[in-house]
Design a protein around this motif. Structure first.
Motif: not given
Length: 301
Positions: A87-90
């Motif tokens: 998972k990433t911020t985007e």
């Protein structure tokens, strides 16, 4: 591949993944389908119970499906295996076995499962050919034949009801001491279903077609087909990587919209259900693609 950023990445390019890809391609989404070309049914000679394609080989159906999806120029393909998802911020970062990484807003897990073969010589060679997992996919072709079920306890008992509908020449191979209740044993006896507790030594076959089961005590029985419920594991470790919740049976847990417990991650196909069929995978993939497009549309509006 120059483009590294996508609206949707689909991990798995078999029936569910391709179906999801078509749904998204028709919605003009920028999609990457990642697949290594090694589906779990690659040994199966024929696929059944899917209208318009009944009796075709699994590979032929997949080839036709990919050809259809390739018509949509926003859908791209990558030959490889997903080894890590984060998972990433985007959205999400997807790492491939080649070392390449791609990013995506949404992720669809359609990577199927890996069957864990028992250490019985001959079993793996017969899997999908004469050792069968699904009466709906293959049962008609061996109706009324001398048939076995390799299982025990409640699973074997419930499975025997389905197979008994297709053949009365039925033996349950428990491969050790039977674990049926008194009531179950009585019912099996009433229906003249034999229970064999002998431990299996090996399976004699010709090019995947069973000829006989050989037991460790030297006894043998002849069979034309053997149904088996065997363990499996997810092809992608979504539980550890993403925190996706699994069911008690080991399937990825999804809701009615094919959503996992992780926002932005969807799953469809064999990795979410015991109903492992081409028709079911296609239906789930088509629906998952539509739900993902709706979610993206809501976010972008």
């Amino acid at each position: 591949m120059e483009n590294k950023n996508f609206d949707v990445i689909i991990a798995g390019g078999s029936y569910a993944g391709l179906s999801a890809g078509m749904s998204l391609g028709r919605s003009l989404r920028n999609v990457l389908i990642i697949d290594n070309g090694k589906p779990c049914n690659r040994q199966t000679p024929y696929s059944h119970n899917f209208v318009t394609h009944d009796g075709k080989t699994p590979g032929e159906i997949a080839q036709l499906a990919k050809k259809d999806v390739e018509k949509y120029d926003t859908v791209h393909f990558y030959n490889g295996t997903v080894v890590n998802t984060q998972k990433t911020t985007e959205g999400f970062e997807v790492k491939i076995s080649s070392g390449e990484q791609f990013s995506t807003k949404k992720l669809i897990i359609a990577s199927g499962v890996k069957d864990m073969m028992p250490e019985i010589p001959g079993f793996a060679e017969c899997w999908g050919i004469s050792i069968l997992h699904c009466p709906y996919c293959h049962g008609y072709e061996v109706k009324n034949e001398v048939t076995g079920i390799l299982s025990n306890g409640d699973m074997a008992y419930e499975f025997s009801k389905l197979i008994f509908n297709l053949t009365k020449k039925l033996t349950i191979l428990t491969n050790g001491k039977a674990a049926f209740t008194g009531e179950q044993t009585e019912k099996l006896n009433q229906n003249k279903i034999t229970v064999n507790e002998d431990e299996i030594d090996k399976i004699h076959h010709e090019n995947g077609s069973i000829r006989k089961i050989v037991f460790k005590n030297g006894k043998e029985i002849s069979l034309q087909a053997l149904y088996a419920k065997i363990p499996f594991e997810q092809n992608i470790n979504v539980s550890a990587d993403l925190g996706c919740e699994l069911t008690e049976q080991g399937f990825i847990k999804v809701d009615a919209m094919q959503k996992t417990n992780v926002p932005g991650v969807f799953a469809c196909g064999d990795n979410v259900t015991m109903m492992r069929s081409v028709a079911n995978a296609v239906a789930q993939g088509n629906f998952a693609g539509a739900v993902v497009n709706k979610e993206l549309s809501d976010e972008e509006f």
